[in-house]
Design a protein around this motif. Structure first.
Motif, mmCIF file in Angstrom:
data_model
loop_
_atom_site.group_PDB
_atom_site.id
_atom_site.type_symbol
_atom_site.label_atom_id
_atom_site.label_comp_id
_atom_site.label_asym_id
_atom_site.label_seq_id
_atom_site.Cartn_x
_atom_site.Cartn_y
_atom_site.Cartn_z
ATOM 1 N N TYR A 15 0.836 -1.159 0.150
ATOM 2 C CA TYR A 15 -0.097 -0.127 -0.066
ATOM 3 C C TYR A 15 0.965 1.353 0.009
ATOM 4 C CZ TYR A 15 -3.261 -3.601 1.311
ATOM 5 O OH TYR A 15 -4.279 -4.646 1.418
ATOM 6 N N ARG A 17 1.019 4.038 -1.807
ATOM 7 C CA ARG A 17 0.217 5.428 -1.626
ATOM 8 C C ARG A 17 -0.036 5.928 -0.553
ATOM 9 N NH1 ARG A 17 -4.256 6.562 -5.944
ATOM 10 N NH2 ARG A 17 -2.386 6.207 -7.138
ATOM 11 N N ARG A 18 -0.905 4.907 0.450
ATOM 12 C CA ARG A 18 -1.346 5.336 1.789
ATOM 13 C C ARG A 18 -0.077 5.423 2.638
ATOM 14 N NH1 ARG A 18 -3.694 0.718 3.089
ATOM 15 N NH2 ARG A 18 -5.633 1.450 2.176
ATOM 16 N N THR A 19 0.975 4.756 2.571
ATOM 17 C CA THR A 19 2.279 4.579 3.471
ATOM 18 C C THR A 19 2.790 6.065 2.911
ATOM 19 O OG1 THR A 19 2.527 2.366 3.247
ATOM 20 C CG2 THR A 19 4.687 3.763 3.738
ATOM 21 N N ILE A 21 1.580 8.927 1.827
ATOM 22 C CA ILE A 21 0.798 10.021 2.240
ATOM 23 C C ILE A 21 0.933 10.190 3.693
ATOM 24 C CG2 ILE A 21 -1.901 10.851 2.457
ATOM 25 C CD1 ILE A 21 -2.155 9.661 -0.383
ATOM 26 N N THR A 22 0.618 9.229 4.545
ATOM 27 C CA THR A 22 0.670 9.037 5.932
ATOM 28 C C THR A 22 2.158 9.662 6.311
ATOM 29 O OG1 THR A 22 -1.060 7.552 5.807
ATOM 30 C CG2 THR A 22 0.041 8.022 8.094
ATOM 31 N N ASN A 292 -6.615 7.734 11.032
ATOM 32 C CA ASN A 292 -7.461 7.658 9.928
ATOM 33 C C ASN A 292 -6.814 6.667 8.877
ATOM 34 O OD1 ASN A 292 -9.928 8.705 8.439
ATOM 35 N ND2 ASN A 292 -8.430 9.403 6.989
ATOM 36 N N THR A 293 -5.803 6.766 8.567
ATOM 37 C CA THR A 293 -5.251 5.702 7.600
ATOM 38 C C THR A 293 -5.169 4.200 8.112
ATOM 39 O OG1 THR A 293 -3.643 7.235 6.901
ATOM 40 C CG2 THR A 293 -2.863 5.276 6.514
ATOM 41 N N MET A 296 -8.789 3.344 7.562
ATOM 42 C CA MET A 296 -9.154 2.905 6.634
ATOM 43 C C MET A 296 -8.634 1.602 6.065
ATOM 44 S SD MET A 296 -8.535 6.678 4.662
ATOM 45 C CE MET A 296 -8.720 5.805 3.006
ATOM 46 N N ALA A 297 -7.290 1.502 6.426
ATOM 47 C CA ALA A 297 -6.519 0.136 6.020
ATOM 48 C C ALA A 297 -7.334 -1.076 6.721
ATOM 49 C CB ALA A 297 -5.294 0.375 6.501
ATOM 50 N N GLU A 300 -10.713 -1.733 4.695
ATOM 51 C CA GLU A 300 -10.180 -2.336 3.343
ATOM 52 C C GLU A 300 -9.905 -3.556 3.274
ATOM 53 O OE1 GLU A 300 -7.815 0.523 1.478
ATOM 54 O OE2 GLU A 300 -9.115 2.218 1.305
#
Length: 415
Positions: A15, A17-19, A21-22, A292-293, A296-297, A300
Protein backbone atom coordinates in the motif's frame (compact mmCIF):
# COMPACT_ATOMS: atom_id res chain seq x y z
CA UNK A 1 7.85 -12.64 15.50
CA UNK A 2 9.98 -12.69 12.36
CA UNK A 3 6.92 -13.60 10.28
CA UNK A 4 4.91 -10.76 11.83
CA UNK A 5 7.66 -8.25 11.02
CA UNK A 6 7.93 -9.52 7.46
CA UNK A 7 4.15 -9.25 7.06
CA UNK A 8 4.19 -5.65 8.32
CA UNK A 9 6.99 -4.71 5.91
CA UNK A 10 5.18 -6.40 3.02
CA UNK A 11 1.98 -4.48 3.80
CA UNK A 12 3.93 -1.22 3.78
CA UNK A 13 5.15 -1.96 0.26
CA UNK A 14 1.74 -3.23 -0.89
CA UNK A 15 0.00 0.00 0.00
CA UNK A 16 2.62 2.45 -1.18
CA UNK A 17 0.31 5.40 -1.76
CA UNK A 18 -1.26 5.22 1.68
CA UNK A 19 2.13 4.73 3.30
CA UNK A 20 3.63 7.72 1.49
CA UNK A 21 0.70 10.05 2.20
CA UNK A 22 0.63 9.24 5.91
CA UNK A 23 4.42 9.38 6.24
CA UNK A 24 4.43 12.79 4.55
CA UNK A 25 1.84 14.06 7.07
CA UNK A 26 4.04 12.90 9.94
CA UNK A 27 7.18 14.28 8.29
CA UNK A 28 5.65 17.73 7.81
CA UNK A 29 4.47 17.80 11.43
CA UNK A 30 7.87 16.80 12.79
CA UNK A 31 9.69 19.18 10.44
CA UNK A 32 7.56 22.08 11.68
CA UNK A 33 8.18 21.00 15.28
CA UNK A 34 11.96 21.06 14.77
CA UNK A 35 11.87 24.40 12.91
CA UNK A 36 9.65 26.21 15.42
CA UNK A 37 11.58 24.82 18.38
CA UNK A 38 14.86 25.87 16.74
CA UNK A 39 13.66 29.43 16.11
CA UNK A 40 12.34 29.83 19.65
CA UNK A 41 15.44 28.31 21.18
CA UNK A 42 17.69 30.52 19.05
CA UNK A 43 15.66 33.64 19.82
CA UNK A 44 15.81 32.88 23.53
CA UNK A 45 19.57 32.27 23.53
CA UNK A 46 20.31 35.39 21.49
CA UNK A 47 17.99 37.49 23.64
CA UNK A 48 19.81 36.36 26.76
CA UNK A 49 23.14 37.26 25.19
CA UNK A 50 21.86 40.68 24.14
CA UNK A 51 20.50 41.27 27.62
CA UNK A 52 23.89 40.64 29.17
CA UNK A 53 25.86 42.44 26.46
CA UNK A 54 23.79 45.64 26.32
CA UNK A 55 21.55 45.90 29.40
CA UNK A 56 22.47 43.99 32.54
CA UNK A 57 26.02 42.56 32.27
CA UNK A 58 26.50 39.34 34.29
CA UNK A 59 26.09 40.72 37.80
CA UNK A 60 25.11 44.07 39.24
CA UNK A 61 25.76 45.60 42.64
CA UNK A 62 23.16 47.93 44.19
CA UNK A 63 22.99 49.73 47.48
CA UNK A 64 20.60 48.16 49.95
CA UNK A 65 17.04 49.33 49.31
CA UNK A 66 17.59 50.32 45.69
CA UNK A 67 16.08 47.11 44.27
CA UNK A 68 12.77 47.58 46.08
CA UNK A 69 12.41 51.13 44.70
CA UNK A 70 14.09 50.50 41.33
CA UNK A 71 11.05 51.66 39.35
CA UNK A 72 11.65 55.19 40.70
CA UNK A 73 15.41 55.16 39.97
CA UNK A 74 16.24 56.56 43.41
CA UNK A 75 19.52 58.46 43.58
CA UNK A 76 19.42 58.45 47.38
CA UNK A 77 20.13 54.69 47.42
CA UNK A 78 23.55 55.00 45.82
CA UNK A 79 26.93 53.30 46.29
CA UNK A 80 29.46 55.44 48.14
CA UNK A 81 33.16 55.15 47.31
CA UNK A 82 32.65 52.92 44.24
CA UNK A 83 36.41 52.80 43.53
CA UNK A 84 37.03 50.67 46.61
CA UNK A 85 34.16 48.36 45.70
CA UNK A 86 35.49 47.96 42.15
CA UNK A 87 38.80 46.68 43.51
CA UNK A 88 36.91 43.93 45.37
CA UNK A 89 34.93 42.61 42.41
CA UNK A 90 37.47 42.88 39.58
CA UNK A 91 40.47 40.67 38.86
CA UNK A 92 39.87 36.96 38.39
CA UNK A 93 36.13 37.48 38.71
CA UNK A 94 36.01 39.68 35.62
CA UNK A 95 35.78 43.40 34.83
CA UNK A 96 33.44 46.03 36.21
CA UNK A 97 32.19 49.51 35.43
CA UNK A 98 30.18 52.13 37.28
CA UNK A 99 26.87 53.58 36.11
CA UNK A 100 24.36 56.10 37.35
CA UNK A 101 20.80 55.83 36.08
CA UNK A 102 18.23 58.56 36.68
CA UNK A 103 14.85 59.75 35.46
CA UNK A 104 14.53 63.06 33.66
CA UNK A 105 12.27 65.14 31.48
CA UNK A 106 13.74 65.75 28.03
CA UNK A 107 12.76 69.07 26.49
CA UNK A 108 12.93 69.44 22.69
CA UNK A 109 13.15 72.77 20.88
CA UNK A 110 11.58 73.83 17.61
CA UNK A 111 14.87 75.28 16.34
CA UNK A 112 16.18 71.74 15.85
CA UNK A 113 13.15 69.43 16.02
CA UNK A 114 10.62 71.61 14.20
CA UNK A 115 8.37 71.97 17.22
CA UNK A 116 8.65 72.22 20.98
CA UNK A 117 7.98 69.13 23.05
CA UNK A 118 8.90 67.16 26.12
CA UNK A 119 8.91 63.53 27.33
CA UNK A 120 9.92 61.46 30.32
CA UNK A 121 13.10 59.47 29.75
CA UNK A 122 15.64 57.30 31.57
CA UNK A 123 19.25 58.47 31.32
CA UNK A 124 22.30 56.26 31.92
CA UNK A 125 25.56 57.93 32.88
CA UNK A 126 28.62 55.84 31.98
CA UNK A 127 32.38 55.89 32.33
CA UNK A 128 33.57 56.03 28.68
CA UNK A 129 36.99 54.64 29.62
CA UNK A 130 35.61 51.49 31.27
CA UNK A 131 32.08 50.87 30.04
CA UNK A 132 33.06 49.25 26.74
CA UNK A 133 35.00 46.57 28.62
CA UNK A 134 31.72 45.38 30.14
CA UNK A 135 29.19 46.27 27.42
CA UNK A 136 29.61 45.71 23.69
CA UNK A 137 28.89 49.11 22.21
CA UNK A 138 32.21 49.43 20.36
CA UNK A 139 30.84 48.52 16.92
CA UNK A 140 27.35 49.99 17.27
CA UNK A 141 28.01 53.61 16.28
CA UNK A 142 26.08 54.64 13.15
CA UNK A 143 26.42 58.44 13.31
CA UNK A 144 28.65 60.93 15.08
CA UNK A 145 31.06 59.76 17.77
CA UNK A 146 31.16 58.17 21.20
CA UNK A 147 31.30 60.10 24.44
CA UNK A 148 34.65 61.45 25.55
CA UNK A 149 35.83 61.17 29.18
CA UNK A 150 34.79 64.20 31.20
CA UNK A 151 32.49 65.54 28.45
CA UNK A 152 29.94 67.77 30.18
CA UNK A 153 27.37 68.30 27.44
CA UNK A 154 27.52 65.21 25.19
CA UNK A 155 24.60 62.84 24.72
CA UNK A 156 24.41 59.43 22.98
CA UNK A 157 21.05 58.13 21.69
CA UNK A 158 19.69 54.79 20.53
CA UNK A 159 18.93 54.79 16.80
CA UNK A 160 15.22 53.98 17.06
CA UNK A 161 14.71 56.57 19.79
CA UNK A 162 16.51 59.18 17.70
CA UNK A 163 14.38 58.29 14.69
CA UNK A 164 11.15 58.50 16.72
CA UNK A 165 11.86 62.04 17.95
CA UNK A 166 13.54 63.19 14.73
CA UNK A 167 16.92 63.74 16.37
CA UNK A 168 20.19 64.19 14.51
CA UNK A 169 23.79 64.60 15.58
CA UNK A 170 24.34 68.24 16.63
CA UNK A 171 20.81 68.84 17.96
CA UNK A 172 20.43 70.29 21.47
CA UNK A 173 18.02 69.19 24.20
CA UNK A 174 17.50 70.11 27.84
CA UNK A 175 17.29 67.54 30.64
CA UNK A 176 15.27 68.50 33.70
CA UNK A 177 15.70 66.24 36.73
CA UNK A 178 16.06 66.07 40.49
CA UNK A 179 19.51 65.65 42.00
CA UNK A 180 20.55 63.41 44.85
CA UNK A 181 19.60 65.95 47.47
CA UNK A 182 16.13 66.49 46.01
CA UNK A 183 16.99 69.75 44.24
CA UNK A 184 15.91 70.42 40.65
CA UNK A 185 18.52 70.78 37.95
CA UNK A 186 18.29 71.60 34.25
CA UNK A 187 21.21 71.28 31.85
CA UNK A 188 21.61 71.57 28.10
CA UNK A 189 23.04 68.59 26.20
CA UNK A 190 24.10 68.14 22.58
CA UNK A 191 23.57 64.88 20.70
CA UNK A 192 27.04 63.73 19.66
CA UNK A 193 26.35 60.18 18.48
CA UNK A 194 23.70 57.62 17.59
CA UNK A 195 24.15 53.87 18.15
CA UNK A 196 22.33 50.85 16.80
CA UNK A 197 22.80 47.51 18.56
CA UNK A 198 21.16 44.05 18.27
CA UNK A 199 19.00 44.77 21.34
CA UNK A 200 15.74 46.52 20.32
CA UNK A 201 14.97 47.62 23.88
CA UNK A 202 18.24 49.57 23.95
CA UNK A 203 17.65 51.06 20.50
CA UNK A 204 14.21 52.28 21.61
CA UNK A 205 15.24 53.87 24.92
CA UNK A 206 19.01 54.48 25.14
CA UNK A 207 20.19 57.88 26.37
CA UNK A 208 23.78 58.03 27.61
CA UNK A 209 25.93 60.78 29.07
CA UNK A 210 29.29 60.96 30.82
CA UNK A 211 29.26 59.93 34.47
CA UNK A 212 31.48 62.85 35.51
CA UNK A 213 28.90 65.27 34.11
CA UNK A 214 26.11 63.42 35.91
CA UNK A 215 28.10 63.54 39.15
CA UNK A 216 28.37 67.32 38.85
CA UNK A 217 24.79 68.05 37.76
CA UNK A 218 23.13 65.62 40.18
CA UNK A 219 25.34 66.28 43.18
CA UNK A 220 26.29 62.60 43.46
CA UNK A 221 29.60 63.40 45.26
CA UNK A 222 31.37 60.47 43.52
CA UNK A 223 28.62 57.96 44.34
CA UNK A 224 26.93 55.81 41.68
CA UNK A 225 23.70 53.84 41.47
CA UNK A 226 25.25 50.57 40.30
CA UNK A 227 28.42 48.63 39.61
CA UNK A 228 28.02 46.30 36.63
CA UNK A 229 30.25 43.23 36.40
CA UNK A 230 31.11 41.14 33.34
CA UNK A 231 32.12 37.52 34.01
CA UNK A 232 33.32 34.80 31.63
CA UNK A 233 30.52 33.23 29.58
CA UNK A 234 30.34 29.87 31.37
CA UNK A 235 30.75 31.16 34.93
CA UNK A 236 28.31 29.80 37.50
CA UNK A 237 26.62 33.09 38.33
CA UNK A 238 25.01 31.89 41.54
CA UNK A 239 28.37 30.82 42.96
CA UNK A 240 29.99 34.05 41.75
CA UNK A 241 27.17 36.05 43.31
CA UNK A 242 27.72 34.39 46.69
CA UNK A 243 31.51 34.84 46.44
CA UNK A 244 31.29 38.55 45.58
CA UNK A 245 28.59 39.19 48.16
CA UNK A 246 30.91 37.79 50.82
CA UNK A 247 33.58 40.34 49.86
CA UNK A 248 31.31 43.37 49.93
CA UNK A 249 30.69 45.51 53.00
CA UNK A 250 27.25 45.65 54.56
CA UNK A 251 24.67 47.72 52.76
CA UNK A 252 25.39 46.36 49.26
CA UNK A 253 23.52 43.64 47.36
CA UNK A 254 24.51 41.55 44.32
CA UNK A 255 22.03 40.51 41.62
CA UNK A 256 22.48 38.21 38.63
CA UNK A 257 21.23 39.16 35.18
CA UNK A 258 18.36 36.70 35.69
CA UNK A 259 17.29 38.63 38.78
CA UNK A 260 17.39 41.85 36.77
CA UNK A 261 15.48 40.35 33.84
CA UNK A 262 12.67 38.63 35.73
CA UNK A 263 9.95 40.37 33.71
CA UNK A 264 11.56 39.36 30.44
CA UNK A 265 12.05 35.74 31.51
CA UNK A 266 8.40 35.56 32.59
CA UNK A 267 7.29 36.79 29.16
CA UNK A 268 9.54 34.26 27.41
CA UNK A 269 8.18 31.46 29.61
CA UNK A 270 4.62 32.42 28.71
CA UNK A 271 5.47 32.54 24.99
CA UNK A 272 7.13 29.12 25.13
CA UNK A 273 4.11 27.69 26.93
CA UNK A 274 1.79 28.96 24.22
CA UNK A 275 4.08 27.72 21.48
CA UNK A 276 4.31 24.34 23.20
CA UNK A 277 0.54 24.06 22.86
CA UNK A 278 0.81 24.85 19.13
CA UNK A 279 3.45 22.16 18.72
CA UNK A 280 1.24 19.72 20.61
CA UNK A 281 -1.58 20.46 18.16
CA UNK A 282 0.81 19.74 15.28
CA UNK A 283 1.42 16.31 16.77
CA UNK A 284 -2.32 15.76 17.21
CA UNK A 285 -2.95 16.56 13.55
CA UNK A 286 -0.30 14.07 12.50
CA UNK A 287 -1.72 11.50 14.91
CA UNK A 288 -5.23 11.94 13.50
CA UNK A 289 -3.83 11.34 10.02
CA UNK A 290 -2.23 8.07 11.10
CA UNK A 291 -5.35 6.96 12.96
CA UNK A 292 -7.54 7.70 9.96
CA UNK A 293 -5.16 5.83 7.66
CA UNK A 294 -5.09 2.77 9.88
CA UNK A 295 -8.88 2.82 10.21
CA UNK A 296 -9.24 2.92 6.43
CA UNK A 297 -6.67 0.16 6.10
CA UNK A 298 -8.56 -2.04 8.53
CA UNK A 299 -11.89 -1.66 6.75
CA UNK A 300 -10.36 -2.16 3.29
CA UNK A 301 -8.61 -5.31 4.46
CA UNK A 302 -11.42 -6.70 6.59
CA UNK A 303 -11.75 -9.87 4.51
CA UNK A 304 -7.98 -10.33 4.68
CA UNK A 305 -8.18 -9.97 8.45
CA UNK A 306 -10.99 -12.56 8.59
CA UNK A 307 -8.95 -14.97 6.45
CA UNK A 308 -5.95 -14.57 8.76
CA UNK A 309 -8.10 -15.36 11.78
CA UNK A 310 -9.79 -18.29 10.02
CA UNK A 311 -6.36 -19.78 9.29
CA UNK A 312 -5.60 -19.69 13.01
CA UNK A 313 -3.61 -16.50 13.40
CA UNK A 314 -4.10 -15.13 16.91
CA UNK A 315 -5.62 -11.70 17.50
CA UNK A 316 -2.48 -10.75 19.40
CA UNK A 317 -0.30 -11.50 16.36
CA UNK A 318 -2.66 -9.60 14.07
CA UNK A 319 -2.57 -6.64 16.43
CA UNK A 320 1.23 -6.71 16.49
CA UNK A 321 1.35 -6.92 12.70
CA UNK A 322 -0.73 -3.80 12.25
CA UNK A 323 1.11 -2.00 15.07
CA UNK A 324 4.44 -2.74 13.39
CA UNK A 325 2.96 -1.48 10.13
CA UNK A 326 1.89 1.76 11.82
CA UNK A 327 5.31 2.00 13.48
CA UNK A 328 6.93 1.55 10.07
CA UNK A 329 4.93 4.46 8.70
CA UNK A 330 5.97 6.50 11.73
CA UNK A 331 9.60 5.51 11.23
CA UNK A 332 9.58 6.61 7.60
CA UNK A 333 7.83 9.87 8.48
CA UNK A 334 10.19 10.53 11.39
CA UNK A 335 13.34 9.97 9.33
CA UNK A 336 12.09 12.18 6.50
CA UNK A 337 10.78 14.85 8.89
CA UNK A 338 14.04 15.03 10.84
CA UNK A 339 16.07 15.14 7.62
CA UNK A 340 13.96 18.00 6.21
CA UNK A 341 13.88 19.82 9.53
CA UNK A 342 17.65 19.54 9.88
CA UNK A 343 18.24 20.84 6.36
CA UNK A 344 16.07 23.88 7.04
CA UNK A 345 17.73 24.32 10.42
CA UNK A 346 21.17 24.53 8.82
CA UNK A 347 19.96 27.67 7.04
CA UNK A 348 18.27 28.99 10.19
CA UNK A 349 21.41 28.57 12.31
CA UNK A 350 23.86 29.98 9.75
CA UNK A 351 21.74 32.70 8.12
CA UNK A 352 18.34 33.08 9.75
CA UNK A 353 15.42 35.23 8.66
CA UNK A 354 15.47 39.02 8.75
CA UNK A 355 12.34 40.28 10.52
CA UNK A 356 13.65 43.81 11.02
CA UNK A 357 10.68 45.26 9.11
CA UNK A 358 8.38 43.79 11.80
CA UNK A 359 10.48 44.28 14.93
CA UNK A 360 10.98 48.01 14.34
CA UNK A 361 7.37 48.84 15.14
CA UNK A 362 6.37 45.81 17.17
CA UNK A 363 7.75 44.57 20.48
CA UNK A 364 7.61 40.75 20.45
CA UNK A 365 9.34 40.42 23.82
CA UNK A 366 12.62 39.00 22.52
CA UNK A 367 15.77 41.12 22.58
CA UNK A 368 16.33 40.75 18.83
CA UNK A 369 16.26 43.72 16.47
CA UNK A 370 16.30 42.04 13.06
CA UNK A 371 17.62 38.56 12.25
CA UNK A 372 16.17 35.53 14.03
CA UNK A 373 18.46 32.51 13.95
CA UNK A 374 17.86 28.95 15.00
CA UNK A 375 19.74 26.74 17.43
CA UNK A 376 20.51 23.03 17.39
CA UNK A 377 18.94 20.78 20.01
CA UNK A 378 19.75 17.07 20.01
CA UNK A 379 17.06 16.44 22.62
CA UNK A 380 14.41 17.97 20.34
CA UNK A 381 15.49 15.80 17.40
CA UNK A 382 15.48 12.63 19.51
CA UNK A 383 12.13 13.61 20.99
CA UNK A 384 10.64 14.16 17.54
CA UNK A 385 12.02 10.86 16.23
CA UNK A 386 10.69 8.75 19.11
CA UNK A 387 7.38 10.62 19.27
CA UNK A 388 6.74 10.07 15.55
CA UNK A 389 7.06 6.30 15.92
CA UNK A 390 5.35 6.00 19.30
CA UNK A 391 2.35 8.17 18.39
CA UNK A 392 1.88 6.33 15.10
CA UNK A 393 1.63 3.03 16.95
CA UNK A 394 -0.46 4.47 19.76
CA UNK A 395 -3.19 5.98 17.58
CA UNK A 396 -3.40 2.75 15.55
CA UNK A 397 -4.46 0.68 18.57
CA UNK A 398 -8.09 1.84 18.69
CA UNK A 399 -9.10 1.12 15.06
CA UNK A 400 -7.29 -2.24 15.15
CA UNK A 401 -9.00 -3.31 18.36
CA UNK A 402 -12.38 -2.26 16.95
CA UNK A 403 -11.84 -4.41 13.88
CA UNK A 404 -10.75 -7.42 15.95
CA UNK A 405 -14.01 -7.34 17.88
CA UNK A 406 -15.89 -8.47 14.76
CA UNK A 407 -16.41 -12.21 14.32
CA UNK A 408 -14.81 -14.17 11.46
CA UNK A 409 -17.96 -14.56 9.27
CA UNK A 410 -18.63 -10.82 9.46
CA UNK A 411 -15.09 -10.09 8.39
CA UNK A 412 -15.21 -12.57 5.48
CA UNK A 413 -18.49 -11.16 4.17
CA UNK A 414 -17.39 -7.57 4.49
CA UNK A 415 -17.70 -5.65 1.21
Amino acid sequence: MKFILQLAVKNLSRYKRRTIITAVAIAVGLMMYIIVDSILRGASLESMRNLRWYETASLRVYAEGYWEDRAFLPLENSIEDPASIMSLVEGEQGVATVRTTFAAEMILYSDDFGENGNMNVKVTAIDPTQDFEVYRFEDTLVEGRFLEPGEMDGLLLGSWFAEDIGAEVGYWVTLLTRGKGGFYEAFDMQIVGIVNCPNPNVNRTLIMMDIAAADTYLGMENSVTSIDILLPEKTDLELAKVAIQAKLPEGLEVFTWKDLAQDYLAIVGAKQGGTGMILFLVFIIAAVGVSNTMLMAMYERMRELGMMRALGMRDRDILLSFLFEAGGIGLIGSVVGIALGSLVNIYLVNTGFDFGFMFRNMDIGFRISSVMRGAWSLSTILKAFSAGIFLSMLVAVLPIRRALKLDIPTCLHHQ
